[in-house]
Write an enzyme that holds these catalytic residues in place. Sequence first.
Site, PDB file in Angstrom:
ATOM      1  N   ASP A 105       0.831  -1.197   0.000  1.00  0.00           N
ATOM      2  CA  ASP A 105       0.000   0.000   0.000  1.00  0.00           C
ATOM      3  C   ASP A 105       0.864   1.245   0.000  1.00  0.00           C
ATOM      4  O   ASP A 105       0.615   2.199  -0.717  1.00  0.00           O
ATOM      5  CB  ASP A 105      -0.970   0.008   1.191  1.00  0.00           C
ATOM      6  CG  ASP A 105      -0.293  -0.203   2.540  1.00  0.00           C
ATOM      7  OD1 ASP A 105       0.924  -0.509   2.588  1.00  0.00           O
ATOM      8  OD2 ASP A 105      -0.977  -0.087   3.568  1.00  0.00           O
ATOM      9  N   ASP A 108       7.544   3.815   2.823  1.00  0.00           N
ATOM     10  CA  ASP A 108       8.131   5.030   3.376  1.00  0.00           C
ATOM     11  C   ASP A 108       9.618   4.799   3.664  1.00  0.00           C
ATOM     12  O   ASP A 108      10.448   4.995   2.796  1.00  0.00           O
ATOM     13  CB  ASP A 108       7.339   5.607   4.557  1.00  0.00           C
ATOM     14  CG  ASP A 108       6.856   4.559   5.549  1.00  0.00           C
ATOM     15  OD1 ASP A 108       7.578   3.596   5.829  1.00  0.00           O
ATOM     16  OD2 ASP A 108       5.741   4.732   6.072  1.00  0.00           O
ATOM     17  N   LYS A 136       6.779   7.419  -0.469  1.00  0.00           N
ATOM     18  CA  LYS A 136       7.238   8.653   0.172  1.00  0.00           C
ATOM     19  C   LYS A 136       8.748   8.770  -0.066  1.00  0.00           C
ATOM     20  O   LYS A 136       9.547   8.296   0.757  1.00  0.00           O
ATOM     21  CB  LYS A 136       6.966   8.614   1.672  1.00  0.00           C
ATOM     22  CG  LYS A 136       5.497   8.635   2.054  1.00  0.00           C
ATOM     23  CD  LYS A 136       5.371   8.629   3.576  1.00  0.00           C
ATOM     24  CE  LYS A 136       3.934   8.720   4.021  1.00  0.00           C
ATOM     25  NZ  LYS A 136       3.831   8.709   5.500  1.00  0.00           N
ATOM     26  N   PHE A 157       1.239  11.719   7.351  1.00  0.00           N
ATOM     27  CA  PHE A 157       0.475  10.540   7.778  1.00  0.00           C
ATOM     28  C   PHE A 157      -0.879  10.536   7.082  1.00  0.00           C
ATOM     29  O   PHE A 157      -1.605  11.539   7.106  1.00  0.00           O
ATOM     30  CB  PHE A 157       0.295  10.519   9.303  1.00  0.00           C
ATOM     31  CG  PHE A 157      -0.300   9.231   9.778  1.00  0.00           C
ATOM     32  CD1 PHE A 157       0.468   8.068   9.815  1.00  0.00           C
ATOM     33  CD2 PHE A 157      -1.636   9.153  10.142  1.00  0.00           C
ATOM     34  CE1 PHE A 157      -0.088   6.863  10.221  1.00  0.00           C
ATOM     35  CE2 PHE A 157      -2.196   7.942  10.554  1.00  0.00           C
ATOM     36  CZ  PHE A 157      -1.418   6.800  10.597  1.00  0.00           C
TER      37      PHE A 157
END
Length: 180
Positions: A105, A108, A136, A157
């Site tokens: 999904d 990061d 990210k 977030f």
Amino acid sequence: MDKVRLFDKTFRPFIPYEKIMKAIDDVAEKINGDFRGCKDIPVLLCVLNGSIMFTAELMKRLEFNCETVSVKLTSYEGTSSSGKVRQAMGLTADIKGRRVIIVEDIVDTGNTIVELKKILKDAGASESVVCTLLFKPDSYTKDIPLEYVAMQIPNDFIVGFGLDYNEIGRNLKDIYILDE
């Protein structure tokens, strides 16, 4: 799209469902270009729980035979990553000698990808590539390539479309960002 409240936090609209679908269309097209006509049956590895919605949408768009396998890893506590990735549920099928498309999904820091690559290598996968809905780049600290990235986002977030805040918010069809 209105703001949503989850526990003690408020989130504002960030990425509408239609834009998510377009990004999935585009990333599926790239995967199809690389896998269409393959003689083997690649494995789509759904990384639970966050990737359920993305995996389901991606699968509908793939034009080659594939098998779905799941694994569950965890590193988040509340709104921040603990930095320690642990396997909460092992692979649901044998992947020895198989090509694996890891369906994430969000990527990061990259800690989960490192752990997944190790798990797959240890399980005998012949190859593994990464497909992520969200990436990210500002927090990614690894040198593992991400072959298929649907969307890049800032280091904020977010919840919705499978992503959660303490296990709630996954069911939201749009993606929301923390409203500080």
